[in-house]
Design a protein around this motif. Sequence first.
Motif, short mmCIF file in Angstrom:
data_model
loop_
_atom_site.label_atom_id
_atom_site.label_comp_id
_atom_site.label_asym_id
_atom_site.label_seq_id
_atom_site.Cartn_x
_atom_site.Cartn_y
_atom_site.Cartn_z
N THR A 21 -6.72 -2.59 0.00
CA THR A 21 -6.08 -1.43 -0.62
C THR A 21 -4.61 -1.74 -0.91
O THR A 21 -3.97 -2.49 -0.18
N SER A 22 -4.09 -1.14 -1.95
CA SER A 22 -2.66 -1.29 -2.23
C SER A 22 -2.09 0.04 -2.67
O SER A 22 -2.79 0.88 -3.22
N GLY A 23 -0.81 0.22 -2.38
CA GLY A 23 -0.10 1.39 -2.84
C GLY A 23 -0.23 2.65 -1.99
O GLY A 23 0.50 3.60 -2.19
N THR A 24 -1.13 2.68 -1.04
CA THR A 24 -1.27 3.86 -0.18
C THR A 24 -0.30 3.75 0.99
O THR A 24 0.24 2.67 1.27
N ALA A 25 -0.09 4.84 1.69
CA ALA A 25 0.81 4.83 2.84
C ALA A 25 0.35 3.83 3.89
O ALA A 25 1.16 3.11 4.48
N GLY A 26 -0.96 3.76 4.13
CA GLY A 26 -1.48 2.81 5.11
C GLY A 26 -1.26 1.38 4.69
O GLY A 26 -0.87 0.53 5.50
N ALA A 27 -1.49 1.07 3.43
CA ALA A 27 -1.30 -0.29 2.93
C ALA A 27 0.18 -0.68 2.98
O ALA A 27 0.51 -1.81 3.36
N VAL A 28 1.06 0.24 2.63
CA VAL A 28 2.49 -0.04 2.67
C VAL A 28 2.96 -0.23 4.11
O VAL A 28 3.75 -1.13 4.41
N ALA A 29 2.47 0.61 5.03
CA ALA A 29 2.84 0.47 6.44
C ALA A 29 2.33 -0.85 7.01
O ALA A 29 3.03 -1.51 7.78
N LEU A 30 1.13 -1.25 6.63
CA LEU A 30 0.58 -2.52 7.09
C LEU A 30 1.45 -3.67 6.61
O LEU A 30 1.76 -4.59 7.38
N ALA A 31 1.89 -3.61 5.36
CA ALA A 31 2.79 -4.64 4.83
C ALA A 31 4.13 -4.63 5.56
O ALA A 31 4.65 -5.69 5.93
N ALA A 32 4.66 -3.44 5.81
CA ALA A 32 5.94 -3.33 6.50
C ALA A 32 5.86 -3.82 7.94
O ALA A 32 6.86 -4.27 8.51
N ALA A 33 4.67 -3.77 8.52
CA ALA A 33 4.47 -4.21 9.90
C ALA A 33 4.18 -5.71 10.00
O ALA A 33 4.00 -6.23 11.09
N GLY A 34 4.13 -6.40 8.87
CA GLY A 34 3.99 -7.84 8.93
C GLY A 34 2.84 -8.44 8.14
O GLY A 34 2.81 -9.64 7.91
N VAL A 35 1.87 -7.63 7.73
CA VAL A 35 0.76 -8.14 6.92
C VAL A 35 1.16 -7.89 5.47
O VAL A 35 0.65 -6.99 4.81
N ASP A 36 2.12 -8.72 5.01
CA ASP A 36 2.83 -8.43 3.78
C ASP A 36 2.58 -9.41 2.64
O ASP A 36 3.29 -9.41 1.66
N SER A 37 1.58 -10.25 2.79
CA SER A 37 1.29 -11.19 1.72
C SER A 37 -0.21 -11.45 1.68
O SER A 37 -0.93 -11.13 2.63
#
Length: 184
Positions: free
Chosen positions: A40-56
């Motif tokens: 998923t991309s662009g949702t709050a969960g996807a953005v939070a996951l990226a911000a927590a380190g799963v960002d690539s």
Amino acid sequence: MFERFTKAAKDLVRGAADRAERSDEPYVTTEHLLRQLLATSGTAGAVALAAAGVDSEERRAGVERGLDEARRRGGLTRSDADALAGIGIDVEAVVGRVESAHGPGALAPRRPWRRGRTRFDADAKAVLERSLRAAIGRGDRAIGDEHILLALAASPGIPAEVLADHGATYTAIEAALPAVQRAG
């Protein structure tokens, strides 16, 4: 409870169910929920996951590999394997012997999917219930995919272990959410 889900959370749950059906698995599991969130991309969960380190893409692929490794071990977490090693059982050796006799992935559970019936295993149900508690605890009126992510990270098991291996601990995800919600 499903009526309290945001569109992103409903899409996540439906996508996880589709994944389970496509792979002929009898239940939607926590791993299906996490794999769908990774896609998923662009949702709050996807953005939070990226911000927590799963960002690539590389980090998401690492999480996928971690889930695959656990599946290969028949769903045992690394801590389960370590506990068994403590009593002299080498899980990798057992898996290797089973796979040499029965083929790769022999320990991964598979049973035919029942068309038209979305069934969740006990752990997935618990994660969805925990997501409600996460939303209430944060003072949110609706359950979003970010709450499902929090519940996955807080629940003992493979998804939490694999997320933590990649820096996306419950604490890191929770810390990322205020910034995500301000931006959204």
